[in-house]
Design a protein around this motif. Sequence first.
Motif, PDB file in Angstrom:
ATOM      1  N   SER A 163      -0.291  -2.971  -9.068  1.00 10.31           N
ATOM      2  CA  SER A 163       0.626  -4.068  -9.239  1.00 10.31           C
ATOM      3  C   SER A 163      -0.209  -5.334  -9.347  1.00 10.31           C
ATOM      4  O   SER A 163       0.305  -6.328 -10.397  1.00 10.31           O
ATOM      5  CB  SER A 163       1.709  -3.963  -8.267  1.00 10.31           C
ATOM      6  N   LEU A 164      -0.944  -5.538  -8.346  1.00  9.09           N
ATOM      7  CA  LEU A 164      -1.472  -7.040  -8.352  1.00  9.09           C
ATOM      8  C   LEU A 164      -2.564  -7.000  -9.506  1.00  9.09           C
ATOM      9  O   LEU A 164      -2.536  -8.108 -10.389  1.00  9.09           O
ATOM     10  CB  LEU A 164      -2.544  -6.957  -7.230  1.00  9.09           C
ATOM     11  N   LEU A 202      -0.684  -8.674  -0.669  1.00 15.17           N
ATOM     12  CA  LEU A 202      -0.779  -7.329  -1.010  1.00 15.17           C
ATOM     13  C   LEU A 202      -2.312  -6.640  -0.769  1.00 15.17           C
ATOM     14  O   LEU A 202      -2.118  -5.487  -0.905  1.00 15.17           O
ATOM     15  CB  LEU A 202      -0.470  -7.255  -2.658  1.00 15.17           C
ATOM     16  N   SER A 233      -2.328  -5.670 -12.550  1.00 20.25           N
ATOM     17  CA  SER A 233      -1.329  -5.875 -13.862  1.00 20.25           C
ATOM     18  C   SER A 233      -0.657  -7.198 -14.133  1.00 20.25           C
ATOM     19  O   SER A 233      -0.386  -7.715 -15.355  1.00 20.25           O
ATOM     20  CB  SER A 233      -0.109  -5.007 -13.580  1.00 20.25           C
ATOM     21  N   LEU A 234      -0.781  -7.929 -13.066  1.00 23.44           N
ATOM     22  CA  LEU A 234      -0.083  -9.636 -13.218  1.00 23.44           C
ATOM     23  C   LEU A 234      -1.082 -10.337 -14.005  1.00 23.44           C
ATOM     24  O   LEU A 234      -0.624 -11.212 -14.760  1.00 23.44           O
ATOM     25  CB  LEU A 234      -0.076 -10.129 -11.689  1.00 23.44           C
ATOM     26  N   VAL A 291      -0.497   1.907  -5.528  1.00 22.12           N
ATOM     27  CA  VAL A 291       0.376   0.999  -5.915  1.00 22.12           C
ATOM     28  C   VAL A 291       0.284  -0.594  -5.956  1.00 22.12           C
ATOM     29  O   VAL A 291       0.325  -1.268  -7.053  1.00 22.12           O
ATOM     30  CB  VAL A 291       1.906   1.169  -5.205  1.00 22.12           C
ATOM     31  N   PHE A 292      -0.317  -0.916  -4.516  1.00 23.01           N
ATOM     32  CA  PHE A 292      -0.344  -2.378  -4.478  1.00 23.01           C
ATOM     33  C   PHE A 292      -1.426  -3.067  -5.444  1.00 23.01           C
ATOM     34  O   PHE A 292      -1.022  -3.936  -6.076  1.00 23.01           O
ATOM     35  CB  PHE A 292      -0.519  -2.848  -3.156  1.00 23.01           C
TER      36      PHE A 292
END
Length: 312
Positions: free
Chosen positions: A98-99, A289, A101-102, A94-95
């Motif tokens: 998410s990172l 993260l 995708s930024l 997940v982390f």
Amino acid sequence: MEGEGGVSKSVAVIACTAMTLFYVAILYSPTLILRLPPPSSLKNFMIRRFICAVISSIVSVVFCALILPMRSWEVPLLFGAYGIRMDHIWHAVVFPLSLTSLMYAGSLVLKSLLLVNSWKEYKSMDGGLSFNCIKHLPQKFLGWMISIASDILAWRNYVVAPLTEELVFRACMIPLLLCGGFKTYTVVFLCPIFFSLAHLNHSMEFYSRQNCSLLKAFMAVGLQLGYTVIFGFYASFLFIRTGHLVAPLIAHIFCNFMGLPVLFSRRSGMVTVAFIAGVVGFVWLLFPLTCPDLYNDRTDHCRCWHGYCAWN
């Protein structure tokens, strides 16, 4: 296993170079060494390369295990040296996802705008949102998933290439370089060099298939190499910080799916704003993260293999 004095720097570099050359050379072994006839279709060609890449990964894993100063050949310890762990698995998925995708915030906004526009056009043509349209959405999504699963290039981009490349160029090489005495920052910048060298063969393939000038081929591959080097920095950073192979693996799959990040769009300035905001968020959250405490139960005074407890 011991992390000091087990492997010299020269042995680590030579081993990484050998694995890089073997990863590329084995792709051409069916025709050059085994003298097999040319594949009859793209599918057969890709399947051959899949088999070669898998064999290369297995050989590299075994080769690396023989060089690394293992104290024990227990399966959890052996797999752990390559970052193959089940603990904190959701954190490692997940982390980093998410990172990553930024960096694609602009791309995601653009895709959302295109989806909304196409939806509006469909509604205007159909006279509104009907029940039948909603009912067929799951079927369309299932059909899309089936088409992806049956696409041989999708298997290359989202399964075989990410898995084998992360195994060889991260899971095998990074422990070797760290054990050889290289500093963590040095490994982050050194490991992508081997990763980029493994993509040099694409220049000749691009030149022979596209029948273009050699200069154009090198320019196209130069852009690809620049992208692979930058991604290699990031993937090596994720592997060392988290100690999880799945962290760079999931980032690799996501980047292959998204392609190059979209920086701007003539249709909307929101894309540029989203991209800049994503970059700012990426830089701000990069270290929080990927904090080793999120992925490991204990990091203080440990003899960890990947050197995260020595990271400053």
